[in-house]
Design an enzyme around this catalytic site. Structure first.
Site, PDB file in Angstrom:
ATOM      1  N   PHE A   1     -11.764   3.594  15.032  1.00 43.39           N
ATOM      2  CA  PHE A   1     -10.775   3.732  13.835  1.00 43.39           C
ATOM      3  C   PHE A   1     -10.257   2.420  13.576  1.00 43.39           C
ATOM      4  O   PHE A   1     -10.034   1.415  14.500  1.00 43.39           O
ATOM      5  CB  PHE A   1      -9.544   4.708  14.268  1.00 43.39           C
ATOM      6  CG  PHE A   1      -8.745   4.590  15.525  1.00 43.39           C
ATOM      7  CD1 PHE A   1      -7.685   3.206  15.417  1.00 43.39           C
ATOM      8  CD2 PHE A   1      -8.612   5.161  16.297  1.00 43.39           C
ATOM      9  CE1 PHE A   1      -6.789   3.267  16.635  1.00 43.39           C
ATOM     10  CE2 PHE A   1      -7.996   5.037  17.849  1.00 43.39           C
ATOM     11  CZ  PHE A   1      -6.913   3.945  17.602  1.00 43.39           C
TER      12      PHE A   1
ATOM     13  N   CYS B   1      -2.170   1.112  10.657  1.00 44.55           N
ATOM     14  CA  CYS B   1      -1.334   1.921  11.269  1.00 44.55           C
ATOM     15  C   CYS B   1      -1.548   2.470  12.455  1.00 44.55           C
ATOM     16  O   CYS B   1      -0.959   2.413  13.438  1.00 44.55           O
ATOM     17  CB  CYS B   1      -1.026   2.999  10.296  1.00 44.55           C
ATOM     18  SG  CYS B   1      -0.198   2.359   8.743  1.00 44.55           S
TER      19      CYS B   1
ATOM     20  N   PHE C   1     -11.932  -0.825   6.187  1.00 45.60           N
ATOM     21  CA  PHE C   1     -11.651  -0.343   7.541  1.00 45.60           C
ATOM     22  C   PHE C   1     -11.995   1.276   7.096  1.00 45.60           C
ATOM     23  O   PHE C   1     -12.350   2.054   8.290  1.00 45.60           O
ATOM     24  CB  PHE C   1     -10.140  -0.346   8.188  1.00 45.60           C
ATOM     25  CG  PHE C   1      -9.148   0.554   7.422  1.00 45.60           C
ATOM     26  CD1 PHE C   1      -8.897   1.840   8.112  1.00 45.60           C
ATOM     27  CD2 PHE C   1      -8.399   0.139   6.477  1.00 45.60           C
ATOM     28  CE1 PHE C   1      -7.958   2.880   7.406  1.00 45.60           C
ATOM     29  CE2 PHE C   1      -7.610   1.178   5.826  1.00 45.60           C
ATOM     30  CZ  PHE C   1      -7.187   2.347   6.296  1.00 45.60           C
TER      31      PHE C   1
ATOM     32  N   ALA D   1       2.657  11.292  14.724  1.00 40.15           N
ATOM     33  CA  ALA D   1       1.849  11.835  14.080  1.00 40.15           C
ATOM     34  C   ALA D   1       0.479  10.934  13.970  1.00 40.15           C
ATOM     35  O   ALA D   1      -0.464  11.509  14.184  1.00 40.15           O
ATOM     36  CB  ALA D   1       2.154  12.064  12.553  1.00 40.15           C
ATOM     37  N   ASN D   2       0.867   9.615  13.856  1.00 40.06           N
ATOM     38  CA  ASN D   2      -0.408   8.757  13.746  1.00 40.06           C
ATOM     39  C   ASN D   2      -0.788   8.614  15.322  1.00 40.06           C
ATOM     40  O   ASN D   2      -2.284   8.398  15.372  1.00 40.06           O
ATOM     41  CB  ASN D   2       0.012   7.239  13.500  1.00 40.06           C
ATOM     42  CG  ASN D   2      -0.160   7.027  11.797  1.00 40.06           C
ATOM     43  OD1 ASN D   2      -0.621   7.844  11.180  1.00 40.06           O
ATOM     44  ND2 ASN D   2       0.457   6.053  11.541  1.00 40.06           N
TER      45      ASN D   2
ATOM     46  N   ARG E   1       1.356 -10.502  -6.103  1.00 34.73           N
ATOM     47  CA  ARG E   1       1.344  -9.329  -6.057  1.00 34.73           C
ATOM     48  C   ARG E   1       2.066  -8.503  -7.288  1.00 34.73           C
ATOM     49  O   ARG E   1       1.517  -7.408  -7.858  1.00 34.73           O
ATOM     50  CB  ARG E   1       1.695  -8.619  -4.912  1.00 34.73           C
ATOM     51  CG  ARG E   1       0.967  -7.834  -4.142  1.00 34.73           C
ATOM     52  CD  ARG E   1       1.455  -7.341  -2.609  1.00 34.73           C
ATOM     53  NE  ARG E   1       0.309  -6.728  -2.065  1.00 34.73           N
ATOM     54  CZ  ARG E   1       0.365  -5.898  -0.774  1.00 34.73           C
ATOM     55  NH1 ARG E   1       1.549  -6.041  -0.011  1.00 34.73           N
ATOM     56  NH2 ARG E   1      -0.638  -5.489  -0.200  1.00 34.73           N
TER      57      ARG E   1
ATOM     58  N   TYR F   1       0.736  -1.367  -0.037  1.00 35.54           N
ATOM     59  CA  TYR F   1       0.123   0.059  -0.066  1.00 35.54           C
ATOM     60  C   TYR F   1       0.834   1.137  -0.078  1.00 35.54           C
ATOM     61  O   TYR F   1       0.251   2.322  -0.610  1.00 35.54           O
ATOM     62  CB  TYR F   1      -1.111   0.045   1.224  1.00 35.54           C
ATOM     63  CG  TYR F   1      -2.215  -0.841   1.177  1.00 35.54           C
ATOM     64  CD1 TYR F   1      -3.303  -0.543   0.476  1.00 35.54           C
ATOM     65  CD2 TYR F   1      -1.845  -2.294   1.434  1.00 35.54           C
ATOM     66  CE1 TYR F   1      -4.472  -1.483   0.328  1.00 35.54           C
ATOM     67  CE2 TYR F   1      -3.047  -3.154   1.314  1.00 35.54           C
ATOM     68  CZ  TYR F   1      -4.090  -2.746   0.953  1.00 35.54           C
ATOM     69  OH  TYR F   1      -5.296  -3.581   0.597  1.00 35.54           O
TER      70      TYR F   1
ATOM     71  N   VAL G   1       8.749  -2.358   3.837  1.00 37.23           N
ATOM     72  CA  VAL G   1       8.040  -3.615   3.770  1.00 37.23           C
ATOM     73  C   VAL G   1       7.082  -3.415   5.066  1.00 37.23           C
ATOM     74  O   VAL G   1       7.220  -2.358   5.723  1.00 37.23           O
ATOM     75  CB  VAL G   1       9.202  -4.662   4.217  1.00 37.23           C
ATOM     76  CG1 VAL G   1      10.192  -4.965   3.034  1.00 37.23           C
ATOM     77  CG2 VAL G   1       9.875  -4.104   5.405  1.00 37.23           C
TER      78      VAL G   1
ATOM     79  N   LYS H   1       6.923  10.115  12.760  1.00 39.69           N
ATOM     80  CA  LYS H   1       5.700   9.402  12.227  1.00 39.69           C
ATOM     81  C   LYS H   1       5.006   8.494  13.272  1.00 39.69           C
ATOM     82  O   LYS H   1       3.663   8.726  13.151  1.00 39.69           O
ATOM     83  CB  LYS H   1       6.329   8.431  11.272  1.00 39.69           C
ATOM     84  CG  LYS H   1       5.560   7.369  10.750  1.00 39.69           C
ATOM     85  CD  LYS H   1       4.461   7.924   9.825  1.00 39.69           C
ATOM     86  CE  LYS H   1       3.331   6.933   9.438  1.00 39.69           C
ATOM     87  NZ  LYS H   1       2.429   7.361   8.773  1.00 39.69           N
TER      88      LYS H   1
HETATM   89  P1  NAD Z   1       1.951  -4.133   2.958  1.00 33.78           P
HETATM   90  O1  NAD Z   1       1.899  -5.418   3.780  1.00 33.78           O
HETATM   91  O2  NAD Z   1       0.766  -3.824   2.051  1.00 33.78           O
HETATM   92  O3  NAD Z   1       3.394  -4.285   1.847  1.00 33.78           O
HETATM   93  C1  NAD Z   1       4.694  -4.696   2.315  1.00 33.78           C
HETATM   94  C2  NAD Z   1       5.110  -5.600   1.166  1.00 33.78           C
HETATM   95  O4  NAD Z   1       6.504  -5.848   1.607  1.00 33.78           O
HETATM   96  C3  NAD Z   1       4.520  -6.848   1.032  1.00 33.78           C
HETATM   97  O5  NAD Z   1       4.017  -7.293  -0.121  1.00 33.78           O
HETATM   98  C4  NAD Z   1       5.516  -8.078   1.476  1.00 33.78           C
HETATM   99  O6  NAD Z   1       5.508  -8.976   0.513  1.00 33.78           O
HETATM  100  C5  NAD Z   1       6.688  -7.023   0.956  1.00 33.78           C
HETATM  101  N1  NAD Z   1       8.167  -7.782   1.596  1.00 33.78           N
HETATM  102  C6  NAD Z   1       8.128  -8.033   2.904  1.00 33.78           C
HETATM  103  N2  NAD Z   1       9.604  -8.348   2.987  1.00 33.78           N
HETATM  104  C7  NAD Z   1      10.254  -8.252   1.840  1.00 33.78           C
HETATM  105  C8  NAD Z   1      11.473  -8.570   1.415  1.00 33.78           C
HETATM  106  N3  NAD Z   1      12.457  -8.924   2.191  1.00 33.78           N
HETATM  107  N4  NAD Z   1      11.805  -8.262   0.175  1.00 33.78           N
HETATM  108  C9  NAD Z   1      10.834  -7.984  -0.731  1.00 33.78           C
HETATM  109  N5  NAD Z   1       9.463  -7.900  -0.404  1.00 33.78           N
HETATM  110  C10 NAD Z   1       9.308  -7.859   0.914  1.00 33.78           C
HETATM  111  O7  NAD Z   1       2.433  -3.112   3.836  1.00 33.78           O
HETATM  112  P2  NAD Z   1       2.115  -1.215   3.705  1.00 33.78           P
HETATM  113  O8  NAD Z   1       0.741  -1.178   4.001  1.00 33.78           O
HETATM  114  O9  NAD Z   1       2.576  -0.963   2.191  1.00 33.78           O
HETATM  115  O10 NAD Z   1       2.907  -0.566   4.726  1.00 33.78           O
HETATM  116  C11 NAD Z   1       4.605  -0.853   4.592  1.00 33.78           C
HETATM  117  C12 NAD Z   1       4.981   0.034   5.711  1.00 33.78           C
HETATM  118  O11 NAD Z   1       4.589   1.617   5.690  1.00 33.78           O
HETATM  119  C13 NAD Z   1       4.768  -0.229   7.071  1.00 33.78           C
HETATM  120  O12 NAD Z   1       5.666  -0.208   8.080  1.00 33.78           O
HETATM  121  C14 NAD Z   1       3.446   0.614   7.587  1.00 33.78           C
HETATM  122  O13 NAD Z   1       3.133   0.912   8.836  1.00 33.78           O
HETATM  123  C15 NAD Z   1       4.068   1.777   6.767  1.00 33.78           C
HETATM  124  N6  NAD Z   1       2.798   2.899   6.660  1.00 33.78           N
HETATM  125  C16 NAD Z   1       1.762   2.304   6.053  1.00 33.78           C
HETATM  126  C17 NAD Z   1       0.585   3.321   5.667  1.00 33.78           C
HETATM  127  C18 NAD Z   1      -0.611   2.475   5.295  1.00 33.78           C
HETATM  128  O14 NAD Z   1      -1.428   3.363   4.969  1.00 33.78           O
HETATM  129  N7  NAD Z   1      -0.773   1.300   4.584  1.00 33.78           N
HETATM  130  C19 NAD Z   1       0.758   4.391   5.759  1.00 33.78           C
HETATM  131  C20 NAD Z   1       2.115   5.236   5.954  1.00 33.78           C
HETATM  132  C21 NAD Z   1       3.167   4.093   6.558  1.00 33.78           C
END
Ligand code: NAD
Length: 470
Positions: free
Chosen positions: A276, A280, A342, A227-228, A43, A16, A93, A224
């Protein structure tokens, strides 16, 4: 040494955050080659799909990917190649909350960050800027640096930056195109500052310079989480007030409006709701709780913990209102749950309030009929199987049905529960819903979405979060 001019970016993690963030970088920086990699073949196949059936739903994302994919934006499972070619690597990740072990339920599970970092160290044959994009506990960059330095090849130097992502799902593309701010943290050494400048120059292709904030590494990591935590705290505060409104006859919308007019407070994030969700808020607050405890600051930990506790209370309080209103039993009664994501405009279900509600309704032996316009059915079953452990999915399916429309979900139901604020629920012909339901017909608006008076005129009994019965 002058800052490098970034020419090739690798993003580890096509989720995401990694997907939309780096797609927007590719869109705005046609001279930079951006490769987003993931271990998850399905994916990556979806990101590469000919018909643009992307793995995540996000308004505007398809358009960005259509413009950049194949030009300077690539998706691949060849992690090592992308690492080696890049001069800047985002680590994006997942960092879920630990489910078992020491610190379970509090600590961030940094296994994926560590594995990605070790991978970079073991395959990189030239110097790189490594950017923490994942949300991580304060001082994680230090651990990453230790791992990189201990495992790197001669002549490989790694600079670590923190560049947390502030996008919100559902508005990610707009947030990325017009960010409130971009935050970059670096060590305050000449190399750290050069690396910071190199990344800032990438963002400067479309983000006004005054919105690019450069700070120390630890401030960036903590900002970060903070903020959340502050955003979630506002929601828990307004939800706590909604309980008082229900008991007194005050109206939470009026209260929120009155509070929000104060320019020191402002009107945003003051919408009461069933609670909520998302991957995150809870995780990042629990992270802050864990951090505070490990720093021997128990009062600080307790303060933030309360934000999560209030959220749990709100979800359970709403479920109890449904049961109490339906004459204190919902055994064998059909309840339509509209919305499973959500929040609106996303297919993401992580920590969705709908899951808690449905779990409670199932425990009370209701028959639950779910409709969501975007969430895949398979995802709903996965979430419910996880939320209701020990019950075989076949048994859950005897109580839960997934429907193709709101009217189908409401068929023969005694109550409709709004769990997600999808705009389309506002536009439903509620007369049709009423016609198909058992009577008396109840609506429980967990998102302050509907016009309660209009529904009452149709014949519904309406209960809205934060409004007294009067
Ligand atoms: P996600 O689970 O959608 O994506 C993470 C991806 O990383 C997965 O597809 C997984 O297969 C891949 N991955 C894990 N280990 C790996 C590796 N060693 N090599 C290659 N790929 C690997 O997670 P997300 O929602 O994108 O969140 C990622 C980070 O960003 C988290 O720390 C989250 O807290 C943060 N974040 C998320 C949001 C949100 O709205 N989702 C917003 C801000 C920050």
């Amino acid at each position: 040494m002058a800052p490098v001019k970034v020419q090739k970016i690798c993003c580890i993690g096509a989720g995401y955050v990694g997907g939309p963030t780096c797609a927007v970088i590719a869109l705005n920086c046609p001279d930079i080659q951006v490769t987003i990699v993931d271990l998850n073949q399905a994916r990556i196949d979806a990101w590469n799909s000919k018909d643009f059936k992307l793995p995540i739903y996000e308004p505007g994302l398809e358009d960005v990917v259509r413009k950049a994919r194949g030009r300077n934006l690539f998706f691949s499972t060849d992690v090592d190649k992308a690492i080696n070619e890049a001069d800047l690597i985002f680590v994006s990740v997942n960092t879920p909350t630990k489910k078992s072990g020491v610190g379970a339920g509090f600590a961030a599970d940094l296994n994926y960050v560590e594995l990605a970092t070790r991978r970079i160290a073991s395959v990189a044959t030239s110097s790189k800027i490594v950017v923490e994009k994942s949300t991580v506990p304060c001082r994680t960059a230090e651990s990453m640096r230790t791992i990189l330095e201990a495992n790197s090849k001669p002549n490989c130097h790694f600079d670590i930056l923190s560049n947390p992502e502030f996008l919100a799902e559902g508005t990610a593309i707009n947030d990325l195109l017009k960010p409130d701010r971009v935050l970059i943290g670096s060590l305050q050494t000449p190399e750290g500052i050069d690396a910071c400048t190199a990344l800032a120059d990438v963002y400067a292709n479309w983000v006004p310079k005054e919105r690019i904030l450069t700070v120390g590494l630890w401030s960036s990591e903590l900002s970060k989480l903070a903020a959340n935590a502050m955003l979630a705290q506002r929601i828990s505060s307004i939800n706590a007030l909604s309980a008082i409104c229900e008991a007194t006859g005050a109206n939470i919308d009026e209260v929120a409006n009155a509070i929000g007019f104060d320019s020191r407070i402002g009107p945003k994030f003051l919408k009461a709701s069933v609670g909520f969700g998302g991957s995150c808020f809870q995780k990042d607050i629990l992270n802050l709780v864990y951090l505070s405890e490990s720093l021997h600051l128990p009062e600080v930990a307790a303060y933030w913990r309360q934000v999560v506790d209030m959220n749990e209370y709100q979800k359970r309080r709403f479920a109890k209102t449904v049961v109490d209103t339906l004459f204190k039993t919902i055994t064998g009664k059909r309840i339509a749950v509209l919305g499973f994501a959500f929040k609106a405009d996303t297919g993401d279900t992580r920590e969705s309030a709908a899951i808690t509600l449905i779990k409670d309704f199932v425990a009370e032996k209701a028959l639950v009929q779910i409709y969501d316009p975007k969430v895949e059915h398979e995802q709903i079953w996965l979430d419910l199987a996880e939320a209701i452990p020990g019950t075989p999915i076949e048994a859950i399916k005897k109580q839960v049905t997934i429907c193709a429309s709101p009217v189908e979900a409401a068929s023969k139901a005694e109550a409709v529960v709004i769990a997600t604020e999808w705009k389309e629920f506002k536009e439903i012909k509620w007369e049709d819903i009423y016609a198909t339901m058992d009577k008396p017909a109840f609506v429980f608006d967990g998102r302050l979405l509907l016009d309660a008076e209009k529904l009452r005129k149709i014949g519904f009994h309406v209960t809205t979060i934060g409004r007294g019965a009067a």
